[in-house]
Design an enzyme around this catalytic site. Structure first.
Site, PDB file in Angstrom:
ATOM      1  N   GLU A 130       0.834  -1.215   0.000  1.00  0.00           N
ATOM      2  CA  GLU A 130       0.000   0.000   0.000  1.00  0.00           C
ATOM      3  C   GLU A 130       0.869   1.265   0.000  1.00  0.00           C
ATOM      4  O   GLU A 130       0.541   2.241  -0.685  1.00  0.00           O
ATOM      5  CB  GLU A 130      -0.963  -0.005   1.195  1.00  0.00           C
ATOM      6  CG  GLU A 130      -1.992  -1.139   1.180  1.00  0.00           C
ATOM      7  CD  GLU A 130      -2.831  -1.191  -0.095  1.00  0.00           C
ATOM      8  OE1 GLU A 130      -3.118  -0.128  -0.666  1.00  0.00           O
ATOM      9  OE2 GLU A 130      -3.169  -2.308  -0.538  1.00  0.00           O
ATOM     10  N   GLU A 187      -0.121  -2.515  -9.853  1.00  0.00           N
ATOM     11  CA  GLU A 187      -0.148  -3.549  -8.803  1.00  0.00           C
ATOM     12  C   GLU A 187       1.194  -4.294  -8.737  1.00  0.00           C
ATOM     13  O   GLU A 187       1.712  -4.560  -7.655  1.00  0.00           O
ATOM     14  CB  GLU A 187      -1.296  -4.544  -9.040  1.00  0.00           C
ATOM     15  CG  GLU A 187      -2.688  -3.965  -8.867  1.00  0.00           C
ATOM     16  CD  GLU A 187      -2.990  -3.453  -7.458  1.00  0.00           C
ATOM     17  OE1 GLU A 187      -2.192  -3.662  -6.528  1.00  0.00           O
ATOM     18  OE2 GLU A 187      -4.030  -2.803  -7.293  1.00  0.00           O
TER      19      GLU A 187
HETATM   20 ZN   LIG Z   1      -2.496  -2.600  -4.828  1.00  0.00          ZN
END
Ligand SMILES: [Zn+2]
Length: 256
Positions: A130, A187
């Site tokens: 994060e 990601e």
């Molecule tokens: Zn993520």
């Protein structure tokens, strides 16, 4: 009408499109939209950080913040951790959901439901992932997109007075911001950051891999918008897990 907004977003090279869904557009708003979109383009980094802080303050007010064992554990897990350019502010929401996020102002929010299913190393890796979104400026782009969407609807003051947004406008922007979906590329980059974060703080190099495996397993049995965001747009989850496992294998091999 929606097409025009997508066009605006594309013109501004913004990545998040999911936040633009579900909006009713009328032609009277379009003139405003173009002007307000220009205002959004000129939003400064400091204004984005301010918007992030205001959105988090609103989230905090709507959630139960733990002051007991969860908070103590999170504090212990993150003790000694620093991230250049960010003042970290970690808190736990008491909620049986699988969720965690870091925001552009340095806020880190972890749900107790996630802490219940992750060990300390895995929790550290997820927080690292994060923080990766913040360091890689994904959150900044997401907030800019959220602001743009509000600007396009004409609900943000044309003068771009970020500091004086009403609670409802802020709630609107915050919702779009928290729901924004990242690309597979973003990601993967955040996974890499999570892995390097673990290694830098001498945690289990397989923690990022293990946490992804666990999240994937949970996504088949639990309803969670976080898991949906993390995995639904990425059919190639095997490749994603393999990438972080390869990083760990390589690291362990070179450390021998
Ligand atoms: Zn993520």
């Amino acid at each position: 009408m929606k097409k025009i907004v997508f066009l605006l977003a594309a013109m501004l090279s913004l990545t998040s499109c999911s936040i633009l869904g579900g909006i009713n557009w009328d032609s009277a708003q379009l003139g405003q939209a173009a002007g307000a979109a220009m205002t959004a383009m000129s939003i400064t980094d400091a204004q984005i950080v301010s918007l992030c802080a205001q959105s988090i303050a609103q989230e905090d007010a709507q959630n139960r913040i733990d002051n007991g064992s969860y908070a103590a554990r999170l504090k212990r897990v993150l003790s000694g951790v620093t991230v250049k350019g960010l003042v970290l502010d970690p808190k736990v929401y008491i909620k049986n959901d699988i969720n965690a996020f870091a925001s552009g102002d340095g806020s880190i929010r972890v749900y107790s439901g996630l802490m219940d299913v992750m060990d300390d190393n895995e929790l550290f890796a997820i927080i690292g992932h994060e923080i990766g979104h913040v360091v890689n400026q994904d959150t900044k782009r997401a907030m800019k997109s959220a602001y743009l969407a509000a600007a396009a609807r004409g609900v943000v003051n044309a003068a771009g007075a970020v500091g004086v947004l009403s609670q409802s406008v802020l709630g609107d922007i915050g919702q779009a911001y928290f729901n924004s979906q990242y690309s597979q590329k973003q990601e993967l980059a955040a996974d890499k950051f999570g892995f390097e974060f673990c290694v830098a703080y001498k945690k289990d190099p397989y923690a990022m891999y293990n946490s992804l495996q666990k999240l994937q397993k949970l996504s088949s049995s639990r309803q969670s918008s976080y898991l949906e965001k993390m995995f639904s747009s990425h059919p190639d989850n095997e490749t994603r897990s393999k990438k972080v496992k390869d990083m760990a294998d390589k690291y362990v091999k070179s450390a021998k």
